[in-house]
Design an enzyme around this catalytic site. Sequence first.
Site, PDB file in Angstrom:
ATOM      1  N   ASP A  28     -91.711 105.705  85.993  1.00 31.23           N
ATOM      2  CA  ASP A  28     -91.783 104.273  85.681  1.00 31.23           C
ATOM      3  C   ASP A  28     -93.198 103.777  85.949  1.00 31.23           C
ATOM      4  O   ASP A  28     -93.672 103.817  87.072  1.00 31.23           O
ATOM      5  CB  ASP A  28     -90.778 103.506  86.553  1.00 31.23           C
ATOM      6  CG  ASP A  28     -90.637 102.051  86.137  1.00 31.23           C
ATOM      7  OD1 ASP A  28     -91.427 101.597  85.281  1.00 31.23           O
ATOM      8  OD2 ASP A  28     -89.745 101.366  86.668  1.00 31.23           O
TER       9      ASP A  28
ATOM     10  N   GLU B 140     -68.413 107.866  91.099  1.00 31.84           N
ATOM     11  CA  GLU B 140     -69.495 106.866  91.086  1.00 31.84           C
ATOM     12  C   GLU B 140     -69.649 106.255  92.471  1.00 31.84           C
ATOM     13  O   GLU B 140     -70.744 106.124  92.998  1.00 31.84           O
ATOM     14  CB  GLU B 140     -69.183 105.785  90.034  1.00 31.84           C
ATOM     15  CG  GLU B 140     -70.233 104.686  89.952  1.00 31.84           C
ATOM     16  CD  GLU B 140     -69.894 103.468  90.789  1.00 31.84           C
ATOM     17  OE1 GLU B 140     -70.831 102.738  91.154  1.00 31.84           O
ATOM     18  OE2 GLU B 140     -68.709 103.241  91.097  1.00 31.84           O
TER      19      GLU B 140
ATOM     20  N   GLU C  58     -68.380 103.661  85.982  1.00 34.42           N
ATOM     21  CA  GLU C  58     -68.214 102.639  87.024  1.00 34.42           C
ATOM     22  C   GLU C  58     -66.780 102.610  87.532  1.00 34.42           C
ATOM     23  O   GLU C  58     -65.830 102.647  86.740  1.00 34.42           O
ATOM     24  CB  GLU C  58     -68.575 101.249  86.467  1.00 34.42           C
ATOM     25  CG  GLU C  58     -70.062 100.995  86.377  1.00 34.42           C
ATOM     26  CD  GLU C  58     -70.753 100.884  87.728  1.00 34.42           C
ATOM     27  OE1 GLU C  58     -70.109 101.056  88.776  1.00 34.42           O
ATOM     28  OE2 GLU C  58     -71.965 100.630  87.738  1.00 34.42           O
TER      29      GLU C  58
ATOM     30  N   ASP D  21     -74.940  97.807  94.354  1.00 34.29           N
ATOM     31  CA  ASP D  21     -73.913  96.772  94.315  1.00 34.29           C
ATOM     32  C   ASP D  21     -74.585  95.415  94.484  1.00 34.29           C
ATOM     33  O   ASP D  21     -75.548  95.278  95.237  1.00 34.29           O
ATOM     34  CB  ASP D  21     -72.907  96.976  95.453  1.00 34.29           C
ATOM     35  CG  ASP D  21     -71.925  98.103  95.141  1.00 34.29           C
ATOM     36  OD1 ASP D  21     -72.029  98.675  94.042  1.00 34.29           O
ATOM     37  OD2 ASP D  21     -71.073  98.401  95.994  1.00 34.29           O
TER      38      ASP D  21
ATOM     39  N   TYR E  90     -87.506  87.623  81.612  1.00 38.76           N
ATOM     40  CA  TYR E  90     -86.572  88.746  81.558  1.00 38.76           C
ATOM     41  C   TYR E  90     -86.493  89.510  82.874  1.00 38.76           C
ATOM     42  O   TYR E  90     -85.557  90.262  83.120  1.00 38.76           O
ATOM     43  CB  TYR E  90     -86.918  89.692  80.391  1.00 38.76           C
ATOM     44  CG  TYR E  90     -87.957  90.737  80.713  1.00 38.76           C
ATOM     45  CD1 TYR E  90     -87.599  92.003  81.165  1.00 38.76           C
ATOM     46  CD2 TYR E  90     -89.322  90.468  80.582  1.00 38.76           C
ATOM     47  CE1 TYR E  90     -88.548  92.962  81.464  1.00 38.76           C
ATOM     48  CE2 TYR E  90     -90.269  91.422  80.882  1.00 38.76           C
ATOM     49  CZ  TYR E  90     -89.882  92.666  81.326  1.00 38.76           C
ATOM     50  OH  TYR E  90     -90.819  93.606  81.629  1.00 38.76           O
TER      51      TYR E  90
ATOM     52  N   TRP F 237     -96.103  88.410  83.738  1.00 35.20           N
ATOM     53  CA  TRP F 237     -94.727  88.008  83.406  1.00 35.20           C
ATOM     54  C   TRP F 237     -94.543  86.488  83.413  1.00 35.20           C
ATOM     55  O   TRP F 237     -93.435  86.014  83.419  1.00 35.20           O
ATOM     56  CB  TRP F 237     -93.747  88.622  84.425  1.00 35.20           C
ATOM     57  CG  TRP F 237     -93.526  90.082  84.202  1.00 35.20           C
ATOM     58  CD1 TRP F 237     -92.524  90.640  83.463  1.00 35.20           C
ATOM     59  CD2 TRP F 237     -94.311  91.181  84.678  1.00 35.20           C
ATOM     60  NE1 TRP F 237     -92.645  92.019  83.454  1.00 35.20           N
ATOM     61  CE2 TRP F 237     -93.727  92.374  84.198  1.00 35.20           C
ATOM     62  CE3 TRP F 237     -95.452  91.282  85.468  1.00 35.20           C
ATOM     63  CZ2 TRP F 237     -94.239  93.639  84.474  1.00 35.20           C
ATOM     64  CZ3 TRP F 237     -95.970  92.535  85.740  1.00 35.20           C
ATOM     65  CH2 TRP F 237     -95.364  93.701  85.248  1.00 35.20           C
TER      66      TRP F 237
ATOM     67  N   CYS G 270     -92.681  95.745  80.864  1.00 37.98           N
ATOM     68  CA  CYS G 270     -92.125  97.091  81.068  1.00 37.98           C
ATOM     69  C   CYS G 270     -92.076  97.939  79.804  1.00 37.98           C
ATOM     70  O   CYS G 270     -92.429  99.102  79.834  1.00 37.98           O
ATOM     71  CB  CYS G 270     -90.757  97.014  81.739  1.00 37.98           C
ATOM     72  SG  CYS G 270     -89.497  96.204  80.762  1.00 37.98           S
TER      73      CYS G 270
ATOM     74  N   HIS H 223     -84.645  96.610  82.078  1.00 36.76           N
ATOM     75  CA  HIS H 223     -85.916  97.177  82.523  1.00 36.76           C
ATOM     76  C   HIS H 223     -86.089  98.498  81.781  1.00 36.76           C
ATOM     77  O   HIS H 223     -85.117  99.199  81.508  1.00 36.76           O
ATOM     78  CB  HIS H 223     -85.917  97.375  84.036  1.00 36.76           C
ATOM     79  CG  HIS H 223     -87.200  97.972  84.532  1.00 36.76           C
ATOM     80  ND1 HIS H 223     -88.434  97.503  84.138  1.00 36.76           N
ATOM     81  CD2 HIS H 223     -87.447  99.014  85.359  1.00 36.76           C
ATOM     82  CE1 HIS H 223     -89.375  98.242  84.713  1.00 36.76           C
ATOM     83  NE2 HIS H 223     -88.799  99.156  85.452  1.00 36.76           N
TER      84      HIS H 223
ATOM     85  N   ASN I  68     -77.474 101.539  89.936  1.00 33.88           N
ATOM     86  CA  ASN I  68     -76.140 101.610  90.561  1.00 33.88           C
ATOM     87  C   ASN I  68     -75.998 100.832  91.860  1.00 33.88           C
ATOM     88  O   ASN I  68     -75.047 101.050  92.596  1.00 33.88           O
ATOM     89  CB  ASN I  68     -75.763 103.076  90.802  1.00 33.88           C
ATOM     90  CG  ASN I  68     -74.258 103.291  90.752  1.00 33.88           C
ATOM     91  OD1 ASN I  68     -73.506 102.411  90.362  1.00 33.88           O
ATOM     92  ND2 ASN I  68     -73.812 104.461  91.167  1.00 33.88           N
TER      93      ASN I  68
END
Length: 706
Positions: free
Chosen positions: A364, A466, A461, A406, A537, A241, A276, A341, A404
């Site tokens: 992944d 959520e 959201e 915070d 990125y 990267w 990725c 991603h 998700n």
Amino acid sequence: MEPLLVDVVHFYPRENAQPHNTVKFEVVNDEDPKTTIVRRGQPFNGVVRFNRPYNEAEDLVQLVFSLGDKPQMETQGSMYLRQDAVPNKHTWTAKLIAIQDNTLSFEVSTPVTLPVGVWALQVVTRLKNSPERAVYDFDQDIYILFNPWNPDDQTYMEDCSLLQEYVLNDVGKVWVGPIKTTRGKPWSYGQFDAVVLPACMFMLDRADIPFHHRGDPIKMTRVISRIVNSNDDDGVLVGRWDGQYEDGTAPSDWTGSVDILSQFLETQEPVPYGQCWVFAGVVTTVCRALGIPSRVVSNLVSAHDANSTLTVDKYYTETMEELDYDPNNPEKAPDSIWNYHVWNDVWMSRPDLPAGYGGWQAIDATPQETSQGMYQCGPAPVEAIKQGVIGLSYDVEFMLASVNADLMRWRKDPEAELGYAMVDTNNYHIGRKVLTKKPFVFDPIGDEDREDITALYKYKEGTTSERLALMNGVRFSERARRYYAVISTLKSDVKFTLRDIDTVNIGKDFRVTVDIENTSNEGRNIKASLSATSVFYNGVRADMVKKTEGKIFVGPQKKEVISILVRSEDYLPKLVEYCNMKISAMAIVEETKQSWADDDDFQILKPNINIKFNDDLIINQPSTVVLSLRNPLDRPLTGCEFRLTSSGITGRTFRVPAADVASYEVLQIELPIQPNKLGKINFVATFKSVELRDINGAASVEVMEG
């Protein structure tokens, strides 16, 4: 009388391929195909010819199928040819269909849970009352694959029409780039190329997955997520990267998976370099080749939660300078936010979990964090990610944070219990959109083929559901509970807003602007800093492009604006691959010690490659493709090269050097091609030069009969 001796065994590779949905594999369409490719749990036909007529009263003919060098119960199937054999989805059977002198026609049925791979066959013959046997080794490959068309297969998809996309489509798109300028990058999966299945078998052997596990899509996809990166066991791709790719291929130069898999198979060494979406492109190729429904998924503004708090934490000094490490976890890389991603969804039932968690599973292959000691991730049920049920296998917690978490900002404060006081928390920043390619549509130039699947991964959201899903995850994590306990009420009577930058074309200037509003009845002295940085990125900063710091007084109930102008000559020398920029602003109010920080990512936009055909494409006739590109810079482009891939032309991939091109001029090359498939074929192109890279283009065109 001697036992029968085999003259020839034949499996009708082309005829069997039709009902088995394997007719697109190139080797099945050879002049004289030598490879049979079928799917498990579904009968296929064969014929055997002997040196003398078959005598039903005397002769016994046994078929012995085996997988791997040490066959055991699950990896061996042995049965006698019998006219009264009844096919059964749990066992091997061989039904004798017709006898014509020396030749027997038969039908083989395989168990629907069979391990997938290259099966070997022996034909064993003997006379009924004699122990003497004759053994014939069949010298051709028989691939048996997953069967998502079969309701009893664990990979079964009820809406079989979708398998045209998720198993049989060999071209696709990956959405890349920051949220405001995300674009679909075309990718050629090429899963039917002759090199792909042998490369898949080599990968599985290198990953050392036991043969008897190879029928379980849960174990298989977990292993695929591990072996597509090279971190643990010399897998397919080396991740990099930092922009330094001289000793390999830059990730942005690849046009598809086949060149990568064929290089891996040929050299038996990891291929440099992937990022990725390259990992995800190869995973989809491998899964679709093996018969596991798969798609590429892009998460825009993706969290990498390195310390399992379900938060992304940014730390600042007392004067609001950002720290580049996590003070609570200094030996580990800090949390990071990737512009985007890319991972994969794979489809299967999950008999190992409570009901309701089958369907799409996230895996992944990008090596970020280890899972059970290795760089692998998933399969995580997408439904569990959405509900915040982090106890289920595998890696739901990491994936939940990706979409998700915070965003929490902390400023050093010796009086605070954790040593840091919270600046602010943002529930909306992470996982802005989750995108994939829409089935049955391919839009080479636009975005008509983009499908928003955010609602599969998370509730809307800000809704109660959520918050509850995220807090459900937090409840199970001691560390996350501590972080979320700190969200305190801060005195904040000054409002700051960092203005969004939507699009900037390469070569144009832009401005970083913050609006300040003092809502109190007293004047406020504010110390602020604005900066623009080039970033990779994955959120790693590259070069400071411009920074300014200063003080400003804002009167009671007044508004002010602060800004800096960034000129193209400031940023052009400092751009890194994909031309991503981060603008950041920080401020501290002297009277109240209120602090604020915000940042925004955007991309400097570059032109696309135009792909044109001067005349109609006729099968097996030479033609010409024209690639062109306008240089958007005020300087020449040097060291230019185009790369063009299509599974519908002889030679598949071409790399063509091109002349230098002056500033603002058009560069054009013509390339001879010969189409070898009828119907619609897709072209994917990339361009690179010393000054500019990561330029893409795609086109679809019909090939006609002569």
